[in-house]
Every structure is written in C-alpha cells, then in structure tokens.
Scaffold this active site. Structure first.
Site: not given
Ligand code: UD1
Length: 364
Positions: A203
C-alpha cells in the site's frame, strides 16, 4: 492526588491496533483513576473494514469525537484534521495529547497540540527510514520535533533521536504492537488453506503510485513458487483498477487470491499460517518477525532494521526470482523471538511515564 486528562488521536488502521494496546493497559491499571483518556478519531480511514471493525474486535471504546476528515491530498487532509483537532483540544483542555506512529493524523495531532502549548506524547517515536520522500518520514521527524515525551519501541529508535540531539523525554519502552500481539497470539486460529501460500500486502505510495512499478509487483507476485493470498488496501485497489487490464491479467493467472482488507485476528491468522510474507507495511514486517514467519519487504529501506539484522526480514526488488531466492535464505534461519520489541509491557510503561511527567508539572 491530581487527576489528569489525555486526548489520544487515532485515524488510520495501524493506529487502531496501537490504541487497543494502550486502552487495554489503561483499563487494567489503577492509573486510569489518575489519567482519563478521551479518544479522537480523525476519520482518515473510514471504510468499515479499515476502521470500525477494529474497534468492535479489539474492544476499543467508541471515540468521543469522529472528525470525518476522509481522503484528500496530504496538505488538504492534514489541514482539515488540524482545524478540527484544534477545536477538540480547546474544548477538552487536555493535559497531554497522545499520538501514535507516523500518519497524517499523527502529525496533525502533534501540531494542533503544540500550537496550543499542550505537551505531546509520541508513541513509536524515533523511527527513521532515512528517506524523506516518504510522507511517513516527514510525519515522524516533525512529530518527534514537537513531542515532550518520546516513547521509542527499539534501541535503534533511541539512537536516531540521540544523533539528532534529542535526549530529553526519550523512553525506550518497547513496542505497543508487540504488546497486543502477545495478548492475542495464543488465540490465533490457523488460516485454512489447501496448499502452502505467501501472504502479500502492498500500500505504500512508493509502490502504488508508479503504474510501471505496481505492474512489476503484481507480475512478480503472480510468478512466485507458491500461490499468493492478498488482502488489498483500498489505495492499492484504486491504483490497480486504474491500470487498464491489470486486474483481469492477474485474475487470469489464478496465482493471486485478492480479498478485501481483513480484521486484525484474521490478518494475524493469515500471517501466522503463511509460508512467507511479502509486504511494504511496517506493522506487517514486525508481526512477521514476532510470529517467526520469513518476510520479504518490497522497499529500498525499512524503519525496522533490527528485523534485517536478525535475519527474519530482507529488502528486495519486485522480481519473482529474487523474492523466491530471498525466502530460501530466510526460511533456513528458523523462528525468531521478539525481545527486540520489549517485554510486552510497553503500554503500561507509557501510561506510567505520562502520569509521572504530569505530576512533575510537565517536565521530562
Ligand atoms: C495511511 C498512512 C500510512 C499507513 C496506512 C495504513 C499517511 C501519510 N499514510 O496510508 O502510513 O501505513 O495509512 O493503512 O497517513 N481509502 C479508502 N477507504 C479508507 C481509507 C482510505 O478508500 O477507509 C483510500 C483513500 O480514498 C485514498 C487511499 O485509500 O485514495 C489512501 O488513503 P490515506 O488514508 O490517505 O492513506 P493510506 O495509503 O491508507
């Protein structure tokens, strides 16, 4: 005796596991009479499978605040959290704010508290990958810089802070994820599978955001010597679907079983029963090590360097032959023990140090 209040900030999946460890220790401890704990969830992770399921399974109380920040660019997401957390802190007037790990929720919590002159306690302080292009590395450095109490999981983390000139308020307590893993380890059921398999999770931005690299990763996973079981993070699912035809190509090989993100205990079961783990997650590298499962990390560096030194984990390019060769070397080394991550009482030590710090009027 004076009573104190802490607001603990969570927001993303790994933080719910860390929160579970701290909450369990707090519920058992007489210190709960000295320190009240208010939970604030930024809403960075909002899907049921990325958030609520952990609260239900790990008996974490419903947060008093859910700030429903959701997704966004790093700047926009962090800014919204900062604004909403500031309101929470102004209302609650905590004596200390506790933040966990290295996500945008961590940074926002630390910054909002520091601006209001509220001391910050950072759980999982001092980790460094040495790669400032990672958003998590920026969050770690900034959060440590703002913290009065720095709770380090490892000796290496203490060393990083020392090299940066930070000694005050630094405590090596062990790892809260190791606490919770120890607590549940004996109740983890085996994951039933018809044949030996590798577990894979991907991820990190560095792996998902470059389509050529993501393609290489999926193709490598589909060419390993064993089938792959892969709970897919929503970020990776989105990026996979954005590359025309890649999901279909992967499905057609029949070598990778893609499933939705798993709840904590099912994930541990899948880790424990795997022949090996391929990941870019920090938490999964550590869990693999603690469970004695060989781990190949698809990154150029890791914060959990002691797992490399102990021979339980190795860094590798996304190349099937190299991954298989790496597993051959690792699997000969046998089961590892988890002393590197403390004695399983990191959360208790954290609570004690916080109360001691507040009793001294906020001096480390
Ligand atoms: C975040 C953390 C990372 C951690 C990870 C665990 C930061 C910079 N990164 O990354 O350190 O290892 O969480 O999972 O804070 N999304 C969904 N549903 C959700 C959550 C996210 O669809 O419940 C999608 C969002 O729309 C986005 C992507 O996933 O497109 C990334 O989500 P985001 O929370 O920004 O960062 P992570 O990649 O999850």
């Amino acid at each position: 005796m004076k009573k104190f209040k802490a607001v603990a900030v969570v927001g993303a999946r790994p933080q719910f596991v860390k929160a579970a460890a701290l909450h369990a220790a707090w519920s058992r401890s007489t210190l709960s009479k000295r320190l009240s704990l208010v939970w604030a969830h930024t809403g960075q992770h909002y899907d049921y499978k990325m958030s609520k399921v952990f609260f239900d399974e790990l008996n974490i109380p419903e947060p008093r605040y859910n700030l429903k920040v959701g997704s966004g660019s790093h700047g926009a997401q962090t800014a919204l959290m900062l604004e909403r957390l500031e309101d929470v802190f102004i209302k609650e007037k905590p004596d200390v704010v506790i933040v966990f790990g290295d996500t945008n929720s961590t940074l926002a919590g630390a910054l909002a508290a520091a601006k209001l002159n509220v001391p910050v306690a950072h759980v999982e302080a001092g980790l460094r990958s040495g790669n400032r292009a990672m958003p998590e590395e920026v969050n770690r450095i900034a959060t440590d810089g703002l913290s009065s109490l720095l709770f380090c999981p490892t000796e290496a983390a203490v060393g990083h802070l020392e090299r940066e000139g930070v000694r005050k308020g630094v405590h090596r307590v062990g790892d809260v994820m190791a606490d919770i893993l120890r607590h549940y380890e004996h109740s983890i059921a085996a994951r039933r599978a018809s044949e030996p398999y590798y577990l894979a999770t991907i991820h990190r931005n560095v792996n998902t955001d470059d389509p050529a690299r993501l393609k290489r990763i999926f193709r490598a996973l589909a060419s390993l010597d064993r089938k792959v079981f892969m709970p897919l993070h929503p970020r990776t699912a989105k990026k996979l679907d954005a590359i025309h035809g890649l999901r279909l190509e992967v499905l057609k090989t029949g070598r990778i079983e893609i499933v939705e993100p798993l709840p904590y205990l099912k994930m541990l079961a899948a880790e424990k029963s795997a022949a090996g783990i391929v990941t870019d997650s920090g938490g999964v590298q550590k869990e693999a090590f603690l469970l004695g499962v060989p781990c190949v990390t698809l990154r150029e560096e890791t914060e959990w360097t002691e797992t490399l030194a102990a021979g339980g984990n190795t860094l590798c390019e996304p190349d099937a032959k190299k991954i298989v060769a790496a597993f051959r070397k690792l699997s000969k080394r046998g089961r590892r023990t988890g002393k590197l991550y403390g004695r399983g009482d990191a959360s208790e030590q954290i609570l004690k140090e916080i109360v001691r710090f507040l009793d001294r009027g906020g001096k480390s």
